[in-house]
Scaffold this active site. Sequence first.
Site, short mmCIF file in Angstrom:
data_model
loop_
_atom_site.label_atom_id
_atom_site.label_comp_id
_atom_site.label_asym_id
_atom_site.label_seq_id
_atom_site.Cartn_x
_atom_site.Cartn_y
_atom_site.Cartn_z
N ASN A 79 -5.29 12.40 0.05
CA ASN A 79 -4.40 11.74 0.84
C ASN A 79 -5.33 10.77 1.84
O ASN A 79 -6.55 11.11 1.66
CB ASN A 79 -3.26 12.38 1.56
CG ASN A 79 -2.28 11.77 2.28
OD1 ASN A 79 -1.75 10.71 1.63
ND2 ASN A 79 -1.96 11.98 3.43
N LYS A 80 -4.88 10.12 2.70
CA LYS A 80 -5.53 9.42 3.63
C LYS A 80 -6.53 9.92 4.30
O LYS A 80 -6.48 11.12 4.59
CB LYS A 80 -4.65 8.64 4.57
CG LYS A 80 -5.03 7.51 5.62
CD LYS A 80 -5.95 6.52 4.88
CE LYS A 80 -5.34 5.89 3.89
NZ LYS A 80 -6.22 4.93 3.14
N ARG B 183 -7.27 -0.12 -7.29
CA ARG B 183 -7.54 1.12 -6.44
C ARG B 183 -7.34 2.21 -7.33
O ARG B 183 -6.69 2.55 -7.88
CB ARG B 183 -6.30 0.99 -5.34
CG ARG B 183 -6.33 -0.17 -4.62
CD ARG B 183 -5.41 0.02 -3.22
NE ARG B 183 -6.17 1.06 -2.16
CZ ARG B 183 -5.51 1.54 -1.10
NH1 ARG B 183 -4.49 1.20 -1.12
NH2 ARG B 183 -6.25 2.08 -0.42
N ASP C 124 -1.64 11.00 -2.31
CA ASP C 124 -1.91 9.95 -3.52
C ASP C 124 -2.39 10.18 -4.72
O ASP C 124 -2.09 9.74 -5.58
CB ASP C 124 -3.36 8.91 -2.69
CG ASP C 124 -3.03 7.92 -1.98
OD1 ASP C 124 -2.78 8.29 -0.83
OD2 ASP C 124 -2.66 6.87 -2.34
N ARG D 246 0.78 -1.10 -0.01
CA ARG D 246 0.13 0.08 0.03
C ARG D 246 0.88 1.31 0.01
O ARG D 246 2.20 1.12 0.26
CB ARG D 246 -0.91 -0.05 1.24
CG ARG D 246 -0.55 -0.27 2.67
CD ARG D 246 -0.75 0.31 3.39
NE ARG D 246 -0.29 1.63 3.63
CZ ARG D 246 0.61 2.35 3.86
NH1 ARG D 246 1.73 1.53 3.99
NH2 ARG D 246 0.80 3.54 3.74
N ALA E 261 0.90 4.98 -2.46
CA ALA E 261 0.82 5.28 -3.75
C ALA E 261 2.09 4.93 -4.54
O ALA E 261 2.03 3.91 -5.45
CB ALA E 261 0.54 6.88 -4.10
O1 MRU Z 1 -4.81 3.32 1.72
P1 MRU Z 1 -3.15 3.44 1.69
O2 MRU Z 1 -2.53 2.88 2.85
O3 MRU Z 1 -2.58 2.96 0.35
O4 MRU Z 1 -3.10 5.03 1.73
C1 MRU Z 1 -1.72 5.70 1.83
C2 MRU Z 1 -1.76 7.08 1.68
O5 MRU Z 1 -2.64 7.69 2.08
C3 MRU Z 1 -0.34 7.84 1.88
O6 MRU Z 1 -0.43 8.96 2.66
C4 MRU Z 1 -0.16 8.04 0.57
O7 MRU Z 1 -0.30 6.87 -0.40
C5 MRU Z 1 1.44 8.59 0.34
S1 MRU Z 1 2.43 7.25 0.73
C6 MRU Z 1 4.22 7.60 0.44
#
Ligand code: MRU
Length: 312
Positions: A227-228, A81, A217, A51, A53
Amino acid sequence: MLVGGKEMRSLWYEEGCLKLIDQRKLPAKLEIFEARAVEDVAYAIKEMVVRGAPAIGCAAAYGMAMADDVEKAAELLKSTRPTAHDLFYAVDYMLEKIGRGEDTLKAADEYVESIIEKCRKIGENGKKLIPKNARILTHCNAGALATVDYGTALAPIRMAKDKNIFVWVDETRPRLQGLLTAWELEQEGIEYAIIADNAAGYFMKNGNVDLVIVGADRIAANYDVANKIGTYEKAVVAKENDIPFYVAAPLSTFDESIEDGSKIKIEERNEEEVMSIYHWKPKKARNPAFDVTPAKYITAIITEEGIIEVNK
Ligand code: MRU
């Protein structure tokens, strides 16, 4: 990244097989998931074995290298995704290389090495924004696990290790990626405390946070950032308290084709992820995995090519 004092990457290709640290099992167990076909890679992305990005993009690059029918593989991987731009960027990168008749495995290796190098540069560039004794808040996991090595948000933090820093780690419900961040920081010997997501505003308001750094993301042309889930709230509270809010991301996360954040597709995951810790089953839950932070809340974006000042 350091794991038990030894250098390790979150994924690597070996003897016809993509090996991935199984992030569903960490930090309790360090297990390696083996993907031997593009279908296994798609499964690993969808189920979040891998997981973050940039790491998703790297896994997809190897998935493309393993495929016989590349058009079908591209479609399958892109369907896993929807929000992470790196996934689409990596698949298109591989399609272009394959179209030119290049060696697919070599192309995937090069893609991954370039992402790692970009993250290292993000670390170098972002380190300058971290003062001595800084108390930094981060959300989710944007570390080496999420990018193969160094991280995006965690790269500047890693490189500012000698500045006596401290990290507030948002737990990041429902998947608890904050635990992955805590684990990475512990491996590096960086001081931290994990906090419930709801506690971030309390610490910001009470003067315990000097800056926020998160990953991304997908970044729209106007610098709105997906982002998350929960990132948006942190950005609003940071602005309210005059705390700089930085986003760290490679240019592969920027999607110039999307003019603003309202056009970013937000993944909604299974409601079970939210309810799994309950003692009682409510009728319904909602589980958006990402949110969009409008550019007006972002101080700057740290990239491999330098720092983009979004708001002075
Ligand atoms: O659902 P995830 O765990 O893949 O989400 C990840 C995030 O939101 C990260 O902050 C983002 O991908 C940046 S990772 C360098």
